[in-house]
Design a protein around this motif. Sequence first.
Motif, mmCIF file in Angstrom:
data_model
loop_
_atom_site.group_PDB
_atom_site.id
_atom_site.type_symbol
_atom_site.label_atom_id
_atom_site.label_comp_id
_atom_site.label_asym_id
_atom_site.label_seq_id
_atom_site.Cartn_x
_atom_site.Cartn_y
_atom_site.Cartn_z
ATOM 1 N N ALA A 29 53.572 45.794 -6.403
ATOM 2 C CA ALA A 29 52.346 46.437 -6.892
ATOM 3 C C ALA A 29 51.197 46.226 -5.913
ATOM 4 N N ASP A 30 51.122 45.042 -5.323
ATOM 5 C CA ASP A 30 50.095 44.761 -4.319
ATOM 6 C C ASP A 30 50.250 45.701 -3.118
ATOM 7 N N ILE A 31 51.471 45.871 -2.663
ATOM 8 C CA ILE A 31 51.734 46.796 -1.553
ATOM 9 C C ILE A 31 51.371 48.221 -1.967
ATOM 10 N N ALA A 32 51.759 48.601 -3.167
ATOM 11 C CA ALA A 32 51.483 49.955 -3.650
ATOM 12 C C ALA A 32 49.992 50.249 -3.668
ATOM 13 N N LEU A 33 49.191 49.294 -4.115
ATOM 14 C CA LEU A 33 47.743 49.520 -4.170
ATOM 15 C C LEU A 33 47.146 49.654 -2.776
ATOM 16 N N ARG A 34 47.670 48.901 -1.819
ATOM 17 C CA ARG A 34 47.149 48.983 -0.449
ATOM 18 C C ARG A 34 47.621 50.236 0.271
ATOM 19 N N ASP A 35 48.870 50.597 0.068
ATOM 20 C CA ASP A 35 49.455 51.704 0.823
ATOM 21 C C ASP A 35 49.304 53.066 0.165
ATOM 22 N N HIS A 36 48.959 53.102 -1.095
ATOM 23 C CA HIS A 36 48.861 54.369 -1.833
ATOM 24 C C HIS A 36 47.555 54.454 -2.628
ATOM 25 N N PRO A 37 46.404 54.410 -1.936
ATOM 26 C CA PRO A 37 45.141 54.459 -2.681
ATOM 27 C C PRO A 37 44.873 55.826 -3.310
ATOM 28 N N GLU A 38 45.280 56.892 -2.660
ATOM 29 C CA GLU A 38 45.069 58.251 -3.177
ATOM 30 C C GLU A 38 46.313 59.072 -2.940
ATOM 31 N N PRO A 39 46.920 59.659 -3.913
ATOM 32 C CA PRO A 39 46.647 59.429 -5.334
ATOM 33 C C PRO A 39 47.016 57.992 -5.711
ATOM 34 N N PRO A 40 46.398 57.482 -6.747
ATOM 35 C CA PRO A 40 46.662 56.091 -7.129
ATOM 36 C C PRO A 40 48.147 55.832 -7.376
ATOM 37 N N ALA A 41 48.575 54.663 -6.976
ATOM 38 C CA ALA A 41 49.976 54.276 -7.159
ATOM 39 C C ALA A 41 50.319 54.233 -8.647
ATOM 40 N N ASP A 42 51.567 54.569 -8.937
ATOM 41 C CA ASP A 42 52.036 54.488 -10.310
ATOM 42 C C ASP A 42 53.306 53.628 -10.356
ATOM 43 N N LEU A 47 58.336 50.712 -8.313
ATOM 44 C CA LEU A 47 59.789 50.594 -8.404
ATOM 45 C C LEU A 47 60.443 50.868 -7.053
ATOM 46 N N ASP A 48 59.978 51.892 -6.372
ATOM 47 C CA ASP A 48 60.542 52.246 -5.069
ATOM 48 C C ASP A 48 60.292 51.138 -4.038
ATOM 49 N N ILE A 49 59.081 50.604 -4.011
ATOM 50 C CA ILE A 49 58.756 49.526 -3.072
ATOM 51 C C ILE A 49 59.577 48.280 -3.375
ATOM 52 N N ALA A 50 59.692 47.924 -4.644
ATOM 53 C CA ALA A 50 60.482 46.744 -5.020
ATOM 54 C C ALA A 50 61.934 46.903 -4.581
ATOM 55 N N ARG A 51 62.447 48.107 -4.751
ATOM 56 C CA ARG A 51 63.845 48.360 -4.379
ATOM 57 C C ARG A 51 64.044 48.323 -2.865
ATOM 58 N N THR A 52 63.149 48.968 -2.118
ATOM 59 C CA THR A 52 63.344 49.058 -0.669
ATOM 60 C C THR A 52 62.926 47.790 0.073
#
Length: 89
Positions: A29-42, A47-52
């Motif tokens: 989730a931390d990575i998602a917030l940094r790497d996907h600010p717009e549109p906001p991460a969901d 799930l994708d980041i955790a898996r990869t």
Amino acid sequence: MTGLWHQVMRTMSQPDAAPDDDILALAAADIALRDHPEPPADADVVLDIARTEFAAVLTVRQARFALQQARERVRGRTAPGRAGDDGDG
């Protein structure tokens, strides 16, 4: 969130022990917030980041909760009157 990354390293490096999914979810989730600010991460992004990144299989519920926690941590660091220290380092 340096404390979080120490926890990730610790949970990933324990031989013969399953990594802590809650820690990995929060890291994703931390990575998602940094790497996907717009549109906001969901939750799907988490799930994708955790898996990869961590080979972790999370539930949608875990991903949503971790994303909520990560957002609250970010808000806490940037709240007016705060010195910017989240207490993790």
